[in-house]
Write a protein that holds these residues in place. Structure first.
Motif, PDB file in Angstrom:
ATOM      1  N   PRO A   1       0.814  -1.222   0.000  1.00 17.90           N
ATOM      2  CA  PRO A   1       0.000   0.000   0.000  1.00 17.90           C
ATOM      3  C   PRO A   1       0.846   1.269   0.000  1.00 17.90           C
ATOM      4  N   ASP A   2       0.302   2.293  -0.630  1.00 17.59           N
ATOM      5  CA  ASP A   2       0.901   3.622  -0.612  1.00 17.59           C
ATOM      6  C   ASP A   2       0.035   4.478   0.311  1.00 17.59           C
ATOM      7  N   MET A   3       0.460   4.595   1.559  1.00 19.57           N
ATOM      8  CA  MET A   3      -0.340   5.256   2.589  1.00 19.57           C
ATOM      9  C   MET A   3      -0.516   6.755   2.349  1.00 19.57           C
ATOM     10  N   SER A   4       0.268   7.344   1.466  1.00 21.78           N
ATOM     11  CA  SER A   4       0.133   8.779   1.218  1.00 21.78           C
ATOM     12  C   SER A   4      -1.221   9.123   0.589  1.00 21.78           C
ATOM     13  N   HIS A   5      -1.842   8.144  -0.059  1.00 19.10           N
ATOM     14  CA  HIS A   5      -3.146   8.403  -0.689  1.00 19.10           C
ATOM     15  C   HIS A   5      -4.263   8.555   0.345  1.00 19.10           C
ATOM     16  N   LEU A   6      -4.051   8.072   1.553  1.00 17.03           N
ATOM     17  CA  LEU A   6      -5.084   8.185   2.588  1.00 17.03           C
ATOM     18  C   LEU A   6      -5.277   9.618   3.070  1.00 17.03           C
ATOM     19  N   THR A   7      -4.338  10.479   2.785  1.00 18.65           N
ATOM     20  CA  THR A   7      -4.459  11.881   3.193  1.00 18.65           C
ATOM     21  C   THR A   7      -5.123  12.740   2.128  1.00 18.65           C
ATOM     22  N   LYS A   8      -5.468  12.163   1.003  1.00 17.55           N
ATOM     23  CA  LYS A   8      -6.058  12.921  -0.099  1.00 17.55           C
ATOM     24  C   LYS A   8      -7.575  12.813  -0.071  1.00 17.55           C
ATOM     25  N   ALA A   9      -8.250  13.928  -0.281  1.00 13.73           N
ATOM     26  CA  ALA A   9      -9.714  13.962  -0.253  1.00 13.73           C
ATOM     27  C   ALA A   9     -10.318  13.175  -1.412  1.00 13.73           C
ATOM     28  N   ASN A  10      -9.655  13.159  -2.561  1.00 15.59           N
ATOM     29  CA  ASN A  10     -10.184  12.423  -3.719  1.00 15.59           C
ATOM     30  C   ASN A  10     -10.305  10.937  -3.430  1.00 15.59           C
ATOM     31  N   THR A  11      -9.382  10.395  -2.651  1.00 18.28           N
ATOM     32  CA  THR A  11      -9.429   8.976  -2.310  1.00 18.28           C
ATOM     33  C   THR A  11     -10.695   8.664  -1.515  1.00 18.28           C
ATOM     34  N   TRP A  12     -10.980   9.495  -0.522  1.00 27.45           N
ATOM     35  CA  TRP A  12     -12.148   9.268   0.333  1.00 27.45           C
ATOM     36  C   TRP A  12     -13.447   9.540  -0.428  1.00 27.45           C
ATOM     37  N   SER A  13     -13.425  10.514  -1.321  1.00 25.70           N
ATOM     38  CA  SER A  13     -14.606  10.792  -2.142  1.00 25.70           C
ATOM     39  C   SER A  13     -14.914   9.624  -3.068  1.00 25.70           C
ATOM     40  N   ALA A  14     -13.894   9.065  -3.694  1.00 27.24           N
ATOM     41  CA  ALA A  14     -14.088   7.916  -4.578  1.00 27.24           C
ATOM     42  C   ALA A  14     -14.574   6.703  -3.779  1.00 27.24           C
ATOM     43  N   ALA A  15     -14.055   6.523  -2.577  1.00 26.95           N
ATOM     44  CA  ALA A  15     -14.484   5.390  -1.743  1.00 26.95           C
ATOM     45  C   ALA A  15     -15.949   5.530  -1.344  1.00 26.95           C
ATOM     46  N   ALA A  16     -16.360   6.736  -0.961  1.00 24.84           N
ATOM     47  CA  ALA A  16     -17.757   6.955  -0.560  1.00 24.84           C
ATOM     48  C   ALA A  16     -18.705   6.752  -1.735  1.00 24.84           C
ATOM     49  N   SER A  17     -18.332   7.224  -2.911  1.00 26.64           N
ATOM     50  CA  SER A  17     -19.206   7.032  -4.077  1.00 26.64           C
ATOM     51  C   SER A  17     -19.280   5.560  -4.459  1.00 26.64           C
ATOM     52  N   GLN A  18     -18.188   4.820  -4.283  1.00 29.63           N
ATOM     53  CA  GLN A  18     -18.203   3.389  -4.592  1.00 29.63           C
ATOM     54  C   GLN A  18     -19.131   2.638  -3.638  1.00 29.63           C
ATOM     55  N   ILE A  19     -19.162   3.052  -2.380  1.00 28.22           N
ATOM     56  CA  ILE A  19     -20.075   2.436  -1.414  1.00 28.22           C
ATOM     57  C   ILE A  19     -21.518   2.641  -1.856  1.00 28.22           C
ATOM     58  N   LEU A  20     -21.847   3.850  -2.291  1.00 26.03           N
ATOM     59  CA  LEU A  20     -23.218   4.130  -2.727  1.00 26.03           C
ATOM     60  C   LEU A  20     -23.569   3.326  -3.980  1.00 26.03           C
TER      61      LEU A  20
END
Length: 159
Positions: free
Chosen positions: A111-130
């Motif tokens: 894993p590249d943990m630096s992506h966890l600090t980016k808002a786009n990562t969390w936005s993409a994860a939330a949309s995938q859940i929906l």
């Protein structure tokens, strides 16, 4: 999707850049599959025979599934769950035998943990859940209509 599925059995994929004059997959879909015309072009609103037949085939298969009732829908559910898993196993077995597969697996599981600090990562994860929850909700509502009103295990079945 039906048209792409049928055409994917060709020896050379028709949407490959060498086959369609350097076009992208999107260009192939718009120009060849949909035969799209811009507004104002003559013939832009004509019925596309190939698309119409594909649509009728999909609706016919849907009709066949629905007239069979819940027993047929249960069998279709088993197939639509297990068959893609089988295909994934086959594709995985083929992929791990390719050259450079070890590098790809190492990249995937490191894993590249630096992506966890980016808002786009969390936005993409939330949309995938929906997106993942939406189809399940419609199926649950449709299948719940088969229960009797006096069915006393409804809550346990849904938990």
């Amino acid at each position: 999707a039906v048209i792409y599925f049928v055409q994917s059995f060709a020896a050379k994929l028709p949407w490959h850049p060498d086959e369609c004059g350097g076009c992208t997959t999107g260009d192939y879909f718009g120009q060849t599959v949909l035969n799209a015309a811009s507004f104002g072009d003559e013939g832009g609103w004509d019925v596309q025979g190939k698309l119409f037949l594909a649509l009728m085939a999909v609706w016919f298969v849907t009709w066949l599934a629905l007239i069979g009732g819940k027993n047929v829908l249960g069998k279709i559910a088993y197939f639509t769950v297990l068959f893609p898993v089988l295909l994934l196993v086959i594709i995985f077995c083929k992929a791990v035998t390719l050259e450079g597969a070890g590098d790809g697996v190492a990249y995937y599981i490191t894993p590249d943990m630096s992506h966890l600090t980016k808002a786009n990562t969390w936005s993409a994860a939330a949309s995938q859940i929906l997106f993942s929850l939406s189809p399940a909700m419609g199926t649950a509502i449709a299948m719940s209509s088969y229960h009797e009103k006096s069915y006393d295990r409804l809550l346990q079945d849904n938990l």
